[in-house]
Structure formats: structure tokens, C-alpha cells
Design a protein around this motif. Structure first.
Motif, PDB file in Angstrom:
ATOM      1  N   ARG A  53       0.818  -1.215   0.000  1.00 42.64           N
ATOM      2  CA  ARG A  53       0.000   0.000   0.000  1.00 42.64           C
ATOM      3  C   ARG A  53       0.846   1.256   0.000  1.00 42.64           C
ATOM      4  NH1 ARG A  53      -3.123   0.655   5.047  1.00 42.64           N
ATOM      5  NH2 ARG A  53      -1.574   2.182   5.561  1.00 42.64           N
ATOM      6  N   SER A  54       1.932   1.227   0.748  1.00 46.31           N
ATOM      7  CA  SER A  54       2.780   2.409   0.877  1.00 46.31           C
ATOM      8  C   SER A  54       4.167   1.971   1.289  1.00 46.31           C
ATOM      9  CB  SER A  54       2.209   3.355   1.930  1.00 46.31           C
ATOM     10  OG  SER A  54       3.132   4.371   2.220  1.00 46.31           O
ATOM     11  N   SER A  55       5.164   2.735   0.910  1.00 45.49           N
ATOM     12  CA  SER A  55       6.530   2.437   1.352  1.00 45.49           C
ATOM     13  C   SER A  55       6.991   3.431   2.411  1.00 45.49           C
ATOM     14  CB  SER A  55       7.478   2.472   0.151  1.00 45.49           C
ATOM     15  OG  SER A  55       7.511   3.777  -0.395  1.00 45.49           O
ATOM     16  N   ASN A  56       6.052   4.084   3.086  1.00 43.55           N
ATOM     17  CA  ASN A  56       6.434   5.078   4.088  1.00 43.55           C
ATOM     18  C   ASN A  56       7.206   4.478   5.255  1.00 43.55           C
ATOM     19  OD1 ASN A  56       5.440   7.327   2.813  1.00 43.55           O
ATOM     20  ND2 ASN A  56       3.428   7.133   3.705  1.00 43.55           N
ATOM     21  N   ASN A  57       6.947   3.229   5.588  1.00 45.32           N
ATOM     22  CA  ASN A  57       7.620   2.605   6.726  1.00 45.32           C
ATOM     23  C   ASN A  57       8.687   1.647   6.206  1.00 45.32           C
ATOM     24  OD1 ASN A  57       5.947   3.741   8.804  1.00 45.32           O
ATOM     25  ND2 ASN A  57       4.340   2.419   8.031  1.00 45.32           N
ATOM     26  N   GLY A  58       9.928   1.919   6.538  1.00 46.59           N
ATOM     27  CA  GLY A  58      10.993   1.044   6.086  1.00 46.59           C
ATOM     28  C   GLY A  58      12.284   1.296   6.826  1.00 46.59           C
ATOM     29  N   PHE A  59      13.228   0.394   6.617  1.00 50.17           N
ATOM     30  CA  PHE A  59      14.482   0.448   7.350  1.00 50.17           C
ATOM     31  C   PHE A  59      15.616   1.117   6.586  1.00 50.17           C
ATOM     32  CE2 PHE A  59      12.173  -2.982   9.324  1.00 50.17           C
ATOM     33  CZ  PHE A  59      12.356  -2.695  10.662  1.00 50.17           C
ATOM     34  N   HIS A  60      15.667   0.903   5.296  1.00 55.23           N
ATOM     35  CA  HIS A  60      16.844   1.370   4.565  1.00 55.23           C
ATOM     36  C   HIS A  60      16.514   1.471   3.083  1.00 55.23           C
ATOM     37  CE1 HIS A  60      21.120   1.933   3.818  1.00 55.23           C
ATOM     38  NE2 HIS A  60      21.094   0.969   2.917  1.00 55.23           N
ATOM     39  N   THR A  61      17.114   2.419   2.422  1.00 56.93           N
ATOM     40  CA  THR A  61      17.031   2.521   0.973  1.00 56.93           C
ATOM     41  C   THR A  61      18.412   2.878   0.443  1.00 56.93           C
ATOM     42  OG1 THR A  61      15.888   3.564  -0.883  1.00 56.93           O
ATOM     43  CG2 THR A  61      16.308   4.954   1.020  1.00 56.93           C
ATOM     44  N   GLU A  62      18.679   2.416  -0.756  1.00 57.72           N
ATOM     45  CA  GLU A  62      19.979   2.698  -1.362  1.00 57.72           C
ATOM     46  C   GLU A  62      19.815   2.706  -2.884  1.00 57.72           C
ATOM     47  OE1 GLU A  62      24.587   1.151  -0.926  1.00 57.72           O
ATOM     48  OE2 GLU A  62      22.993  -0.002   0.000  1.00 57.72           O
ATOM     49  N   ARG A  63      20.667   3.463  -3.550  1.00 54.95           N
ATOM     50  CA  ARG A  63      20.632   3.572  -5.009  1.00 54.95           C
ATOM     51  C   ARG A  63      22.082   3.546  -5.501  1.00 54.95           C
ATOM     52  NH1 ARG A  63      17.235   7.330  -5.127  1.00 54.95           N
ATOM     53  NH2 ARG A  63      18.632   8.982  -4.554  1.00 54.95           N
ATOM     54  N   LYS A  64      22.366   2.690  -6.492  1.00 55.95           N
ATOM     55  CA  LYS A  64      23.722   2.589  -7.039  1.00 55.95           C
ATOM     56  C   LYS A  64      23.662   2.265  -8.518  1.00 55.95           C
ATOM     57  CE  LYS A  64      26.387   0.991  -3.092  1.00 55.95           C
ATOM     58  NZ  LYS A  64      27.353   0.004  -2.612  1.00 55.95           N
ATOM     59  N   SER A  88      21.350   0.849 -13.266  1.00 59.18           N
ATOM     60  CA  SER A  88      21.361   1.115 -11.828  1.00 59.18           C
ATOM     61  C   SER A  88      20.234   0.363 -11.139  1.00 59.18           C
ATOM     62  CB  SER A  88      21.231   2.618 -11.559  1.00 59.18           C
ATOM     63  OG  SER A  88      20.020   3.108 -12.084  1.00 59.18           O
ATOM     64  N   PHE A  89      20.266   0.396  -9.825  1.00 53.73           N
ATOM     65  CA  PHE A  89      19.182  -0.167  -9.030  1.00 53.73           C
ATOM     66  C   PHE A  89      18.912   0.740  -7.847  1.00 53.73           C
ATOM     67  CE2 PHE A  89      23.015  -2.120  -7.274  1.00 53.73           C
ATOM     68  CZ  PHE A  89      22.879  -1.844  -5.924  1.00 53.73           C
ATOM     69  N   GLU A  90      17.731   0.577  -7.314  1.00 52.68           N
ATOM     70  CA  GLU A  90      17.332   1.253  -6.087  1.00 52.68           C
ATOM     71  C   GLU A  90      16.504   0.241  -5.319  1.00 52.68           C
ATOM     72  OE1 GLU A  90      15.896   5.635  -5.251  1.00 52.68           O
ATOM     73  OE2 GLU A  90      14.356   4.519  -6.338  1.00 52.68           O
ATOM     74  N   TYR A  91      16.706   0.177  -4.011  1.00 51.59           N
ATOM     75  CA  TYR A  91      15.917  -0.764  -3.216  1.00 51.59           C
ATOM     76  C   TYR A  91      15.474  -0.114  -1.924  1.00 51.59           C
ATOM     77  CZ  TYR A  91      19.948  -1.686  -0.167  1.00 51.59           C
ATOM     78  OH  TYR A  91      20.987  -1.555   0.719  1.00 51.59           O
ATOM     79  N   PHE A  92      14.452  -0.729  -1.329  1.00 52.67           N
ATOM     80  CA  PHE A  92      14.059  -0.365   0.024  1.00 52.67           C
ATOM     81  C   PHE A  92      13.626  -1.625   0.756  1.00 52.67           C
ATOM     82  CE2 PHE A  92      10.426   0.361  -2.732  1.00 52.67           C
ATOM     83  CZ  PHE A  92       9.310  -0.087  -2.038  1.00 52.67           C
ATOM     84  N   ILE A  93      13.808  -1.616   2.082  1.00 50.62           N
ATOM     85  CA  ILE A  93      13.513  -2.763   2.931  1.00 50.62           C
ATOM     86  C   ILE A  93      12.387  -2.378   3.885  1.00 50.62           C
ATOM     87  CG2 ILE A  93      14.434  -4.371   4.645  1.00 50.62           C
ATOM     88  CD1 ILE A  93      17.260  -3.625   3.524  1.00 50.62           C
ATOM     89  N   THR A  94      11.378  -3.234   3.982  1.00 46.15           N
ATOM     90  CA  THR A  94      10.266  -2.996   4.900  1.00 46.15           C
ATOM     91  C   THR A  94       9.942  -4.285   5.647  1.00 46.15           C
ATOM     92  OG1 THR A  94       8.494  -3.690   3.403  1.00 46.15           O
ATOM     93  CG2 THR A  94       9.221  -1.393   3.235  1.00 46.15           C
ATOM     94  N   TYR A  95       9.097  -4.161   6.682  1.00 44.44           N
ATOM     95  CA  TYR A  95       8.457  -5.365   7.184  1.00 44.44           C
ATOM     96  C   TYR A  95       7.628  -5.936   6.045  1.00 44.44           C
ATOM     97  CZ  TYR A  95       9.386  -4.162  12.108  1.00 44.44           C
ATOM     98  OH  TYR A  95       9.968  -3.876  13.306  1.00 44.44           O
ATOM     99  N   THR A  96       7.455  -7.246   6.016  1.00 44.92           N
ATOM    100  CA  THR A  96       6.604  -7.846   4.994  1.00 44.92           C
ATOM    101  C   THR A  96       5.179  -7.350   5.208  1.00 44.92           C
ATOM    102  OG1 THR A  96       8.037  -9.746   4.735  1.00 44.92           O
ATOM    103  CG2 THR A  96       5.733 -10.044   4.104  1.00 44.92           C
ATOM    104  N   PRO A  97       4.523  -6.883   4.145  1.00 47.33           N
ATOM    105  CA  PRO A  97       3.188  -6.307   4.309  1.00 47.33           C
ATOM    106  C   PRO A  97       2.142  -7.345   4.716  1.00 47.33           C
ATOM    107  CG  PRO A  97       3.809  -6.342   1.991  1.00 47.33           C
ATOM    108  CD  PRO A  97       4.994  -6.806   2.770  1.00 47.33           C
ATOM    109  N   ASP A  98       1.140  -6.870   5.460  1.00 47.40           N
ATOM    110  CA  ASP A  98       0.009  -7.729   5.795  1.00 47.40           C
ATOM    111  C   ASP A  98      -0.941  -7.792   4.601  1.00 47.40           C
ATOM    112  OD1 ASP A  98      -1.495  -5.364   5.805  1.00 47.40           O
ATOM    113  OD2 ASP A  98      -1.564  -5.231   7.989  1.00 47.40           O
ATOM    114  N   SER A  99      -2.091  -8.425   4.769  1.00 48.32           N
ATOM    115  CA  SER A  99      -3.025  -8.606   3.652  1.00 48.32           C
ATOM    116  C   SER A  99      -3.585  -7.286   3.127  1.00 48.32           C
ATOM    117  CB  SER A  99      -4.165  -9.537   4.064  1.00 48.32           C
ATOM    118  OG  SER A  99      -4.853  -8.991   5.167  1.00 48.32           O
TER     119      SER A  99
END
Length: 148
Positions: A53-64, A88-99
Motif C-alpha cells: 500500500r505504501s513504502s512510508n515505513n521502512g528500514f533502509h534505501t539505497e541507489r547505485k 542502476s538499481f534502487e531498493y528499500f527494505i520494509t516489514y513484509t506487508p500484511d493482507s
């Protein structure tokens, strides 16, 4: 075809780099994730992932760009390094989303090992030139768990 395939490999590289980051920063995953990842993301948007639904909650993001990954440059010619710089790539890490696609709370297996999801996007441009409107972007996700 080559550009599409290399863009896919860039997204896979993001997942690999994220996993390595997680292993080196395991202590950061005991607290609730910080907010506002959307402001840090340039081209890997939550809207690319239907279960999120949203990526507002997460631990880390990086772009290279791919030419910033030492493992990829080992034994590479100068021409190959130049070619890698165009992806290039960009990633972000979150808790696994619920339903409902919410990533604000931790989900666990057996009550102790938390699940996380890595969202990674590959792009057929360097990290500073990738824009969602004019580039090929390949989104991938991987669910991982940290065993302490």
C-alpha cells in the motif's frame, strides 16, 4: 532484449546488496522502522508492487549504478565497466506487508524470526539519470527472514 535483461540483472543486484546490508546491520531491525522512505526514493515506487500500500515505513534505501559494485568489476574490461555504468538499481527494505499492504508492524514465523521484504528496481540508466517516465524499470521483491 539486452537492455531489458541487464535491467533485470540490475534489480537482482539490488536484492543481493540489500541482503548483504541486512546481515551487516542486524541490530537495526529490533526497533520499529522509520518513516518517510518515499522521500528518499527516486524511481522505485510503492505503486510498482501491487501487494504494497505504501513504502512510508521502512528500514533502509539505497541507489547505485552497477559499476559501483566491486564484485561486478572484478576482471571487467573498461568497456564492460562503461556498459555497467548505464544501469542502476534502487531498493528499500520494509516489514513484509500484511493482507492490506500495511508495513507498519512486524510479522514473524514461530513468534521469533521476523519477515522482511526487499523491494528492488533495476533501471536502464545511471542512478542519477533514471526517471520513471522515460526508462525501462524492472521491479522485483524478495521476502527474507533474519535468524538471530
Amino acid at each position: 532484449k539486452d537492455s531489458n535483461q541487464q535491467t533485470f540483472y540490475a534489480a537482482e543486484s539490488g536484492i543481493s546488496v540489500a541482503k548483504n546490508w541486512m546481515v551487516g546491520n542486524i541490530s537495526k531491525f529490533s526497533a520499529s522502522p522509520p518513516n518517510n522512505l518515499d522521500r528518499k526514493l527516486k524511481f522505485c515506487k510503492a505503486s510498482f508492487f501491487p501487494n504494497l500500500r505504501s513504502s512510508n515505513n521502512g528500514f533502509h534505501t539505497e541507489r547505485k549504478s552497477l559499476n559501483q559494485i566491486p564484485e561486478l568489476l572484478q576482471g571487467a574490461s573498461r568497456d564492460e565497466a562503461t556498459r555497467l555504468s548505464k544501469y542502476s538499481f534502487e531498493y528499500f527494505i520494509t516489514y513484509t506487508p500484511d493482507s492490506n499492504g500495511n508495513t507498519s508492524s512486524m510479522r514473524t514465523k514461530g513468534g521469533k524470526n521476523p519477515y522482511f521484504t526487499i523491494y528492488s528496481c533495476g533501471c536502464n540508466a545511471s542512478k542519477d539519470k533514471c526517471k520513471t517516465q522515460s526508462n525501462i524499470i524492472v521491479p522485483l521483491e524478495a521476502v527474507v527472514t533474519l535468524i538471530k
